[in-house]
Motif scaffolding. Sequence first.
Motif, PDB file in Angstrom:
ATOM      1  N   ASP A 100     -40.684   3.355  55.860  1.00  0.00           N
ATOM      2  CA  ASP A 100     -41.935   3.179  55.354  1.00  0.00           C
ATOM      3  C   ASP A 100     -41.569   3.773  53.983  1.00  0.00           C
ATOM      4  N   ASN A 101     -40.888   5.305  53.765  1.00  0.00           N
ATOM      5  CA  ASN A 101     -41.479   6.143  52.107  1.00  0.00           C
ATOM      6  C   ASN A 101     -40.377   5.335  51.140  1.00  0.00           C
ATOM      7  N   ALA A 102     -38.979   3.889  51.860  1.00  0.00           N
ATOM      8  CA  ALA A 102     -37.990   3.281  51.019  1.00  0.00           C
ATOM      9  C   ALA A 102     -38.660   2.092  50.542  1.00  0.00           C
ATOM     10  N   ILE A 103     -39.414   1.513  51.548  1.00  0.00           N
ATOM     11  CA  ILE A 103     -40.759   0.324  50.612  1.00  0.00           C
ATOM     12  C   ILE A 103     -41.384   0.678  49.825  1.00  0.00           C
ATOM     13  N   LYS A 104     -42.266   1.355  50.039  1.00  0.00           N
ATOM     14  CA  LYS A 104     -43.142   2.088  49.081  1.00  0.00           C
ATOM     15  C   LYS A 104     -42.605   1.825  48.052  1.00  0.00           C
ATOM     16  N   GLU A 105     -41.457   2.778  47.694  1.00  0.00           N
ATOM     17  CA  GLU A 105     -40.936   3.183  46.663  1.00  0.00           C
ATOM     18  C   GLU A 105     -39.932   2.281  45.728  1.00  0.00           C
ATOM     19  N   PHE A 106     -39.496   1.344  46.516  1.00  0.00           N
ATOM     20  CA  PHE A 106     -38.813  -0.406  45.867  1.00  0.00           C
ATOM     21  C   PHE A 106     -40.118  -0.427  45.553  1.00  0.00           C
ATOM     22  N   GLU A 107     -40.818  -0.673  46.529  1.00  0.00           N
ATOM     23  CA  GLU A 107     -41.862  -1.866  45.945  1.00  0.00           C
ATOM     24  C   GLU A 107     -42.684  -1.330  44.761  1.00  0.00           C
ATOM     25  N   THR A 108     -42.609  -0.135  44.366  1.00  0.00           N
ATOM     26  CA  THR A 108     -44.187   0.600  43.411  1.00  0.00           C
ATOM     27  C   THR A 108     -42.795   0.274  41.802  1.00  0.00           C
ATOM     28  N   SER A 109     -41.727   0.219  42.893  1.00  0.00           N
ATOM     29  CA  SER A 109     -40.002   0.269  41.650  1.00  0.00           C
ATOM     30  C   SER A 109     -40.169  -1.474  40.684  1.00  0.00           C
ATOM     31  N   ILE A 110     -40.570  -2.478  41.952  1.00  0.00           N
ATOM     32  CA  ILE A 110     -40.689  -3.660  41.236  1.00  0.00           C
ATOM     33  C   ILE A 110     -41.693  -3.983  40.643  1.00  0.00           C
ATOM     34  N   ASN A 111     -42.892  -3.589  41.166  1.00  0.00           N
ATOM     35  CA  ASN A 111     -44.769  -3.174  40.410  1.00  0.00           C
ATOM     36  C   ASN A 111     -44.563  -2.705  38.618  1.00  0.00           C
ATOM     37  N   LEU A 112     -43.685  -1.856  38.819  1.00  0.00           N
ATOM     38  CA  LEU A 112     -44.016  -0.949  37.600  1.00  0.00           C
ATOM     39  C   LEU A 112     -42.918  -1.779  36.293  1.00  0.00           C
ATOM     40  N   LYS A 113     -42.119  -2.751  36.850  1.00  0.00           N
ATOM     41  CA  LYS A 113     -41.950  -3.730  35.789  1.00  0.00           C
ATOM     42  C   LYS A 113     -42.867  -5.134  35.503  1.00  0.00           C
ATOM     43  N   SER A 114     -42.686  -5.142  33.984  1.00  0.00           N
ATOM     44  CA  SER A 114     -43.479  -5.677  32.789  1.00  0.00           C
ATOM     45  C   SER A 114     -42.688  -7.128  33.290  1.00  0.00           C
ATOM     46  N   GLU A 115     -41.212  -7.520  34.060  1.00  0.00           N
ATOM     47  CA  GLU A 115     -39.871  -8.374  33.540  1.00  0.00           C
ATOM     48  C   GLU A 115     -39.000  -8.288  34.946  1.00  0.00           C
TER      49      GLU A 115
END
Length: 67
Positions: free
Chosen positions: A11-26
């Motif tokens: 659950d924590n891993a998913i949260k971090e990976f999704e945050t990483s994706i969402n922070l990218k502008s491209e």
Amino acid sequence: GYCYAVKGEYDNAIKEFETSINLKSEIKKEDAHIFTNLAHCWRYKGNKQKADENFQKAFQLDPSLKK
């Protein structure tokens, strides 16, 4: 995210990976590994649909990952 995944804290891993994706502008080809890691976490949690969705995103970015 990877550290959480290695410890089995998906659950924590998913949260971090999704945050990483969402922070990218491209999203670029080299980001495909984020989607594969995310897919593996979903698979380990038993959610085949989410896993497949993220594997497909990874393969679209980098077709060489599909083996």
